[in-house]
Write an enzyme that holds these catalytic residues in place. Sequence first.
Site, short mmCIF file in Angstrom:
data_model
loop_
_atom_site.label_atom_id
_atom_site.label_comp_id
_atom_site.label_asym_id
_atom_site.label_seq_id
_atom_site.Cartn_x
_atom_site.Cartn_y
_atom_site.Cartn_z
N ILE A 1 -108.65 -41.27 -58.88
CA ILE A 1 -108.86 -41.98 -58.01
C ILE A 1 -106.86 -42.24 -58.56
O ILE A 1 -105.78 -43.30 -57.64
CB ILE A 1 -109.31 -43.49 -58.18
CG1 ILE A 1 -110.69 -43.31 -56.96
CG2 ILE A 1 -108.74 -43.97 -57.04
CD1 ILE A 1 -111.68 -43.88 -56.84
N SER B 1 -115.36 -48.85 -64.60
CA SER B 1 -114.44 -49.09 -65.60
C SER B 1 -115.16 -48.48 -66.33
O SER B 1 -114.95 -47.41 -67.69
CB SER B 1 -113.93 -50.05 -66.14
OG SER B 1 -113.57 -51.15 -65.08
N GLY C 1 -110.14 -50.69 -65.44
CA GLY C 1 -110.22 -50.43 -63.79
C GLY C 1 -110.51 -52.04 -63.74
O GLY C 1 -109.65 -52.38 -62.24
N GLU C 2 -111.58 -52.99 -63.92
CA GLU C 2 -111.59 -53.81 -63.11
C GLU C 2 -110.97 -55.61 -63.47
O GLU C 2 -111.43 -56.11 -62.75
CB GLU C 2 -113.40 -53.56 -62.96
CG GLU C 2 -113.46 -52.64 -62.12
CD GLU C 2 -115.21 -51.96 -62.08
OE1 GLU C 2 -115.63 -52.49 -61.62
OE2 GLU C 2 -115.81 -51.59 -63.28
#
Lengths: 161, 87, 739
Positions: C475, C516, C698-699
């Site tokens: 992504i 993540s 990621g989070e």
Amino acid sequence: MKKTYVSMQLNGEPVEFLAEPSQTLLECLRDTLHLTGTKEGCGDGNCGSCCVMLDGTLVTSCLVLGVEAEGRTVTTIEGIAAGQKLHPLQKAFIDHAALQCGICTPGFIVAAKALLDQEPDPSEERIRLWLANNLCRCTGYDKIVRAVQAAAKEIREEKQA
Amino acid sequence: MAHVHIPALLRAATAGREWVEAPGTTVGEVVAGLEELCPELQGRLVCEGRLVRGMAIAVDGEISSMGLLEPVDGETEVQFIAAISGG
Amino acid sequence: MSTSSYNVIGTRPPRHDGADKVTGRAIYAADFQMNGLLHGAMVRSTHAHAILKRVDTTKAAAFPGVVAVVTADDFPQTPDRIVDLGEGETPVSHLRGNVLAKGKVLYQGHAIAAVAATSLQAAEQAAKLIEVEYEPLPCVLTAVEAMAAGAPLLHGGDTNVTAHVHHAMGDSEAAFAGAAIVIEREFTTATVHQGYIEPHAATVLWNNDGRVNVWCSTQGSFVVRDVVSCLLDLPVSAVRVTPTEIGGGFGGKIPVYLEPVAALLSKKSGRPVRLVMSRRDVFEGSGPTPGSMMRVKMGADADGKLIAAQAFLAYEAGAYAGGMVGAGAMCVFAAYDIANQTIDGYDVLVNKPSTAAYRAPGAPNAAFATESVVDEIARKLKMDPLELRLRNASREGTRRADGPKFRRVGCVEVIEAMQAHPHYSAPLGEPSHAEAKRGRGVAIGYWFNIGLPSSCVISVNADGTANLIEGSTDIGGTRTSIAMQAAEVMGIPVDRIHPAVVDTDTIGYTGVTGGSRTTYATGWAAHDAAQDVIRQMKLRAAKLWQAEAVEFADGVFQAGERQMTFAELAGKMSETGGPVVGQASVNPRGAGGSFAGVIADVEVDTGTGKTTILRFTAVQDAGRAIHPSYVEGQMQGGSVQGIGWALNEEYWMNPEGRMMNASLLDYRMPTILDVPMIDTQIVEVPNPAHPFGVRGVGEANIVSPPAGIANAIRDAIGVRLYHLPMNPPAVAAAMGGQK
């Protein structure tokens, strides 16, 4: 409903196709001409993923009918690179990590090119104003602004050289 | 004896105790030992040989990838926590 | 920590899929073409809660060009059971019922039937001919209403509460009695959407050999495989999922919506079928993340030591049991070492779409509440808000109320980096006009990262390059961040590795690109597979040289005086025994959570209530930043999503449960004009469990922005807001209340 014959210049080449009267230019590009680099994110002109140039004007191709392209010139993301050579914007987007998922990237590059074609040295504010119709949900835009600034600089330097 | 952290909702089964010592060399054995000590826990942590829905095992603070087969020793802390996935 | 001991890690190479993605060549799900493709259209509920009295597809089936029509009755009616298909344990009936409603619709936008036709226009026209007779039921739209006595019940029984989580540590009630200061506040947040720009899309061919081939946009190809096979009552091996490029997900492309329906249409028609959601479908028919009501009470002594905390969290599950409140309850006080805590969380059914994960799901809501209260405590005690946080920060050995003790974490380091950042001491500057007021806010937050299985295979080419295949859909540049970890081990530049994301037949099971975990876990698999390659190549060199022991360092194999580069030895594969293929599958423990924080400067127009972000700095512990540009990109992206959550985004529902702003014009995500540059500072407290020290990044970056902005608005206007979004009318109303 009966289809309409359309001929136009697409990325420098003549093309002919049949369009239903209700088909958008975006649908004709993607489904009929199989140029899927132009993306659909919303279908109502609010995300900018489907940006193309129509006779030198930046448009969201989901809000243009295919039949309106008759006799006109269309440039899509597929027509931005010069053969093997990426456009400075394309290279800058990669080098500055200005894309994550990449779905909005074609629209941003086409839109940014439209800006740089007429304004070689735009301010950050001007870049943000110009690109305000293009949504990106991954990057937070920071690296997109920097990529456009870097590409603008490179294009200016290329012209001077 | 592993140190087992009892989820707050299940502490009625342990007379309010937050921690219970239970024997075993795997989490599965520890749970079996725990159920012997506190029969009311039967079916509350493990049901039909598997963890109950929505629960995960943490061993010494780390979510275990092996579940009931995770090895434990006398110093191990075992916790039953909510299963999480993330975006 | 310096990364200078590495050759590849910590550098910023261009991504391997860059050229494809800037030229429009990359194939996303809706770009996928096939001969004989049929186009599908869905029928979705116009009611938020109703009994389906009748679904009549006769006229649609007779419409010219229509090849197949399906409803929920076309699914094999297997007995219900609990399955864990990558999204947590779920009854099959819920998965099936969300994909096509049976008996009852539970939210407006709930899919009811689907049509496949030779053109999209025919499919859409035919779909309108499907007659649906509803018996409307009263709907319930918020967790508080849904918990009240007499509320309409979505799934029968006697309550809409599907789960109660409860954590307790120490004695919070007794500790409050001894506190110098106690603050208790109530907060609410609106339902928000992940807002990925690519709508869900899938093409399915139920082939004549009985195998089901799926091409789709997903965060987890194996999740799609397992859900499709489960709902169609097929063995998992009958389904092959090829993930296309994915245009954003943020958790929202873990659930499966279209693929089982397209499979049914393909089975009936004998042809490949493509289904693509419209933007309205995405808002109304996919999974947003929960709206919530929270009550947080915290107590501190006179020195600012937090001594007690209580939280009540009620999160909207949507139409089916959700999982976000569990994580919210684990994160609500995770940043702090507080001896006495009581936490209660409730997962509550409402007539909105079934919720999905959204970047640190559950945590931003909770942090909005906690970090607002912590800010208020700092104000009351006249303490610097970061000093108060530092004094109470979680560190190695701090126990969370749900049980586990933190391993080595970077909470302290993140707060110290915020304190030392020039932004924190910079003047706010003068307001731009007479009605404007400026303020600064800070907040911190925590999110886990998860393990789950990952697999990688690396085959060495004779020219000294290597092909790396993996199952993690990319992504945001993970082809490169994963390949970099293999390149580091193999001692070659990362551009000599060609990473490819492949289908579920071709690689071992790999968990979702989410939690993540991808750079962490799939990177770990790449590290191990690369080690396997080196191990085998050492044996080849030993054979070549008739040597007993071969050493390998910095890309060079060596035995005594003899040495060879990786590329030279790769050229001698065939004469030393044939191809070298390394592989690894991991299911790692040791996922280290990540702390993050923000410093936000705002200007509030007191006339209109509009908040402008003047300056924004994000700080996050990455453990080890494999590709710093991509770490920064995660931090900037999470920050701006957090800004949208804070200031504008919401599902604006009318009393009948209809979303009134289901377009990208009215669901107001931040544009490039709404935000400034997002400054980032990466903190590196290596995760001791990972070969390179990686923590998922990621989070955690979305957790603190809404709270940080709320605290900045409070600083600017002297009034605190307790509801998200803090849009202009809300800010104006709050100031009006003040006067």
